[in-house]
Design a protein around this motif. Structure first.
Motif: not given
Ligand code: AMP
Ligand code: ZN
Ligand code: FE
Ligand code: FE
Length: 277
Positions: A162-177, A198-208
């Motif tokens: 496995y090797m990582a690669r550069p990614r956008l943050s969720p906020e960057e991807a959403i904002g650019l879209a 709690e993780e579900v709420s925190t995450t979906l609230r953040r993305l929304a």
């Protein structure tokens, strides 16, 4: 019925954009979204076949974004090919992808499983090359029996190649879209690695809060119970339900366009609700 998550030879699907649209027409689908990873190279070809067959072709892409807990993929619908805020970033993401692929190949050589770039490029017809192509070369070489085994033993997160690669943050991807007048949707939410409500709420609230529009509630193997659960979450966080097969042809055996593993059915109405204003 429709299918809003589909891959072609432009990335890691085995069928050309033309064939994908022909399969959609044969399956009686009203619309499909071509969502190749980090590329829109298949859209023009798919559109031409869509015009011939009367299938509606939604232009899109799929992005893998930064997410430590699991895999967060963003399907972006109604992203028109050509210049634009998100469109312009895709080339950069593909560059990171090919540098990552080279590191995977080096690592496989170190592990005593040599493969060459030319073998990969023989399989990968499009501009976005990925791990499924590497996995298929490993199958051809006889190192593993299936693409699944290649991921399970070597290529998946936490495995030796496995090797990582550069990614956008969720906020960057959403904002650019959104800047591109497109519609960002969290794909296959079961891979997010959310373990508590709690993780579900925190995450979906953040993305929304960042402007996420939709969440895939229909995906192969989601039971009616799970579809309802995700749809209820979507409603709670002001998100719209989406769905698709994540069709990859032979790279994901058993998943068929439109019907997934047999039980998928995404209604036309979801697409109408997702259309940008
Ligand atoms: P990449 O974008 O090159 O990192 O490859 C990611 C793609 O590999 C995903 O979109 C899936 O199509 C496929 N994939 C990821 N994990 C697995 C797995 N465990 N088994 C089979 N295919 C996988
Ligand atoms: Zn893929
Ligand atoms: Fe995905
Ligand atoms: Fe996908």
């Amino acid at each position: 019925m429709i299918d809003l998550h589909v891959h072609s030879t432009a990335s890691d699907g085995s069928e050309s954009p033309t064939v994908v649209v022909q399969l959609a027409a044969a399956a009686g689908l009203r619309a499909i979204a071509l969502t190749d990873h980090d590329t829109q190279a298949g859209i023009v070809e798919a559109r031409a076949e869509a015009a011939r067959t009367g299938v509606e072709l939604i232009a899109g892409t799929e992005l893998s974004v930064e997410w430590a807990q699991g895999a967060m993929h963003m399907v972006v619908l109604f992203l028109e090919p050509g210049p634009g805020p998100l469109q312009d970033r895709l080339a950069e993401l593909r560059k990171g992808r090919s540098e990552r692929n080279a590191r995977i190949v080096e690592r496989l050589v170190e592990l005593g499983l040599p493969i060459s770039d030319s073998e990969i490029l023989e399989l990968a017809a499009g501009e976005s090359v990925g791990r499924p192509h590497i996995a298929a070369v490993m199958v051809n070489r006889g190192y593993v029996e299936s693409i699944f085994e290649a991921f399970d033993r070597y290529l998946a997160w936490g495995k030796p190649a496995y090797m990582a690669r550069p990614r956008l943050s969720p906020e960057e991807a959403i904002g650019l879209a959104l800047e591109s007048q497109a519609v960002p949707i969290v794909a296959h939410p079961h891979t997010l690695g959310l373990n508590t409500s709690e993780e579900v709420s925190t995450t979906l609230r953040r993305l929304a809060g960042a402007g996420l529009v939709g969440i895939e509630c229909y995906y192969p193997l989601y039971s009616p119970f799970e579809r309802e659960g995700y749809s209820a979450l979507a409603a709670r966080f002001g998100l719209k339900p989406s769905g698709g097969s994540d069709y990859h042809g032979t790279y994901k055996p058993d998943v068929e366009l439109g019907i997934g593993r047999g039980n998928l059915a995404v209604a036309d109405g979801l697409l109408d609700a997702l259309r940008p204003a």
